[in-house]
Design an enzyme around this catalytic site. Structure first.
Site, PDB file in Angstrom:
ATOM      1  N   LYS A  81       0.840  -1.194   0.000  1.00  0.00           N
ATOM      2  CA  LYS A  81       0.000   0.000   0.000  1.00  0.00           C
ATOM      3  C   LYS A  81       0.879   1.249   0.000  1.00  0.00           C
ATOM      4  O   LYS A  81       1.885   1.312   0.716  1.00  0.00           O
ATOM      5  CB  LYS A  81      -0.892  -0.037   1.240  1.00  0.00           C
ATOM      6  N   SER A 158      -9.242   1.493   3.186  1.00  0.00           N
ATOM      7  CA  SER A 158      -8.439   2.240   2.232  1.00  0.00           C
ATOM      8  C   SER A 158      -7.370   1.418   1.533  1.00  0.00           C
ATOM      9  O   SER A 158      -6.682   1.928   0.649  1.00  0.00           O
ATOM     10  CB  SER A 158      -7.767   3.406   2.968  1.00  0.00           C
ATOM     11  N   SER A 182      -9.590  -0.662   7.213  1.00  0.00           N
ATOM     12  CA  SER A 182      -8.993  -0.474   5.889  1.00  0.00           C
ATOM     13  C   SER A 182      -8.279  -1.692   5.318  1.00  0.00           C
ATOM     14  O   SER A 182      -7.937  -1.716   4.144  1.00  0.00           O
ATOM     15  CB  SER A 182      -8.021   0.711   5.906  1.00  0.00           C
TER      16      SER A 182
END
Length: 469
Positions: A81, A158, A182
């Site tokens: 990420k 996310s 997330s």
């Protein structure tokens, strides 16, 4: 080599590499081909490290040719990420605001260093919501992360690209972060497995913060066994992270016995908190998943998780206050550079007073004590990850971005800090994935993963491949 058949799970790929059934180069090229074919439609990557990845794969194949033993993740393609720093490329947090010097100074996040020491091949930086919060903003110059099962829908946030990249085979695993869900939300929406470890179990050094006392770093992959292998690499104390725990790291793979004999699992369906509704297929899917846990040997008992509305409110209050503190100067100086939804969320933190924040932390401690009492009576707690599948992108309101959390139950576990595993349980009435969560005692990821693995040995939902539409 005897075959180049696609291998879905990390653990099976690692075993196939050792048996000589596939090379690291072949495994990587399969993943790169999937990205070439699908990424324009799914929005997984912010940056690809193809040359670096091919060089790393060649080194693994040279080790194999020389008969040298492989490290635990040698040859495994893995995405990270884009709030984790990596020396192989810039860190943007999918924002125009983050100073590139931040990532350059950080070099590699400690988690990235551990992964590469174990042989993982970092294929690139994956899409996220801006600064790991909010919803997609089509007005900013970044890819829109789309759901692997239906590109009209959101990938979840996310850790968006981390989830859809695993689901579409662009890499075999990924690293995400989790402040209100997330890791678990995108895992649920894309039918993969995601683990939010105990708070402090995995270091956050070199990770762009959202909420200092809520942020967790964890693995995302096809299976609980994959997550167990990844956690065995990334877990452990790091003195550079003041929140990093010193608790010893367990043998997570060794804990995967395949059965749940002797375990009691408390179940709360959380239907009473499904404020945005319940998918017609969700109750049946969840009940069927519980039946599988029982068939694996667990005793299933009903429970009520303590202080659910209060703890969810604590997560929001604490996240907003801590995020606003981090972003306050940049919001003042670079307001327009933030996405619309991000501005709305971060600026709302200014309404949280010091007394609000302190009271939230007091409530948090009370709730944690009550959860500890409950986990003295049961070994694990099973709940829905959410009651609905992924929403359509055109239904998301930029001005009310937190509405996407309605009928999702992930924020509850962040203030408590308990390890929580999200795993797929089948499809909703309109054909998108649904998920179950299994939570346990602090630093008892081994039992949580044991339950997830036992479930997945008896089901195939985690192996289902989406048809992109």
């Amino acid at each position: 080599m005897t075959t180049t058949t696609r291998i879905a799970t990390l653990t099976k790929a690692a075993a196939a590499l050792r048996r000589g059934e596939i090379s690291a180069g072949e495994l990587l090229e399969q993943c790169l081909a999937a990205a070439d074919a699908l990424d324009d439609r799914v929005g997984v990557y912010l940056a690809r490290f193809d040359d670096h990845a091919r060089d790393r794969a060649a080194r693994v194949d040279a080790k194999l040719a020389a008969g040298q033993p492989l490290a635990s993740l040698d040859g495994i393609p893995l995405g990270i990420k884009d709030i984790l720093a990596s020396a192989h490329g810039s860190t943007t947090a999918q924002s125009l605001v983050l100073d590139p010097a931040w990532g350059a100074a950080a070099g590699d996040a400690e988690v990235v260093r551990r992964l590469e020491r174990a042989g993982a091949i970092i294929t690139g930086k994956t899409t996220t919501m801006e600064f790991a919060v909010g919803v997609p903003d089509p007005d900013k110059p970044f890819p829109i992360p789309r759901n692997a099962w239906d590109t009209r829908r959101w990938a979840g946030g996310s850790s968006s690209g981390s989830a859809s990249g695993v689901a579409t085979g662009m890499f075999l695993a990924a690293i995400g972060t989790d402040t209100a869900g997330s890791i678990r939300i995108p895992a649920a929406f894309n039918a993969i497995t995601g683990l939010k470890p105990t708070f402090g179990r995995v270091p956050k050094s070199g990770v762009v913060p959202l909420g200092y006392t809520l942020d967790h770093v964890g693995p995302m992959a096809r299976s609980a066994a994959d997550c167990a292998l990844l956690l065995s690499v990334i877990a452990g104390h790091d003195p550079a992270d003041s929140y990093s725990a010193t608790a010893s790291v367990d043998d997570y793979l060794g804990a995967l016995t395949g059965d749940l004999d002797g375990l009691t699992i408390g179940v709360d369906n959380l239907d009473r908190y499904a404020n945005a509704g319940i998918d017609p297929a969700q109750p049946e899917r969840f009940t069927a998943a519980l039946d599988v846990l029982a068939a694996a040997g667990a005793r299933i008992v009903p429970v009520d998780v303590p202080m659910y509305p209060e703890v969810v409110a604590v997560d929001v209050v604490v996240m907003l206050a801590e995020a606003h503190t981090y972003h306050r100067s940049a919001l003042r100086d670079r307001w327009a550079d933030y996405g619309q939804a991000t501005r709305v969320i971060l600026a709302s933190g200014s309404a949280v007073s010091a007394s609000d924040y302190l009271q939230a932390q007091r409530v948090r401690r009370i709730a944690a004590a009550r959860m500890s009492e409950l986990l003295g009576d049961v070994d694990l707690i099973a709940t829905p990850t959410g009651h609905l599948g992924a929403p359509r992108l055109d239904a998301i309101d930029q001005l009310q971005p937190l509405n996407v959390l309605a009928s999702l139950h992930t924020p509850y576990w962040n203030p408590l800090g308990n390890p929580t595993l999200a795993l797929p349980i089948g499809l909703s009435a309109d054909g998108v994935p649904l998920s179950m969560s299994i939570s346990g005692k602090h630093f008892d990821e081994a039992t949580v993963l044991r339950a997830g693995d036992a479930y997945q040995r008896r089901t195939t939902h985690h192996l289902a491949a989406p048809t992109i539409r």
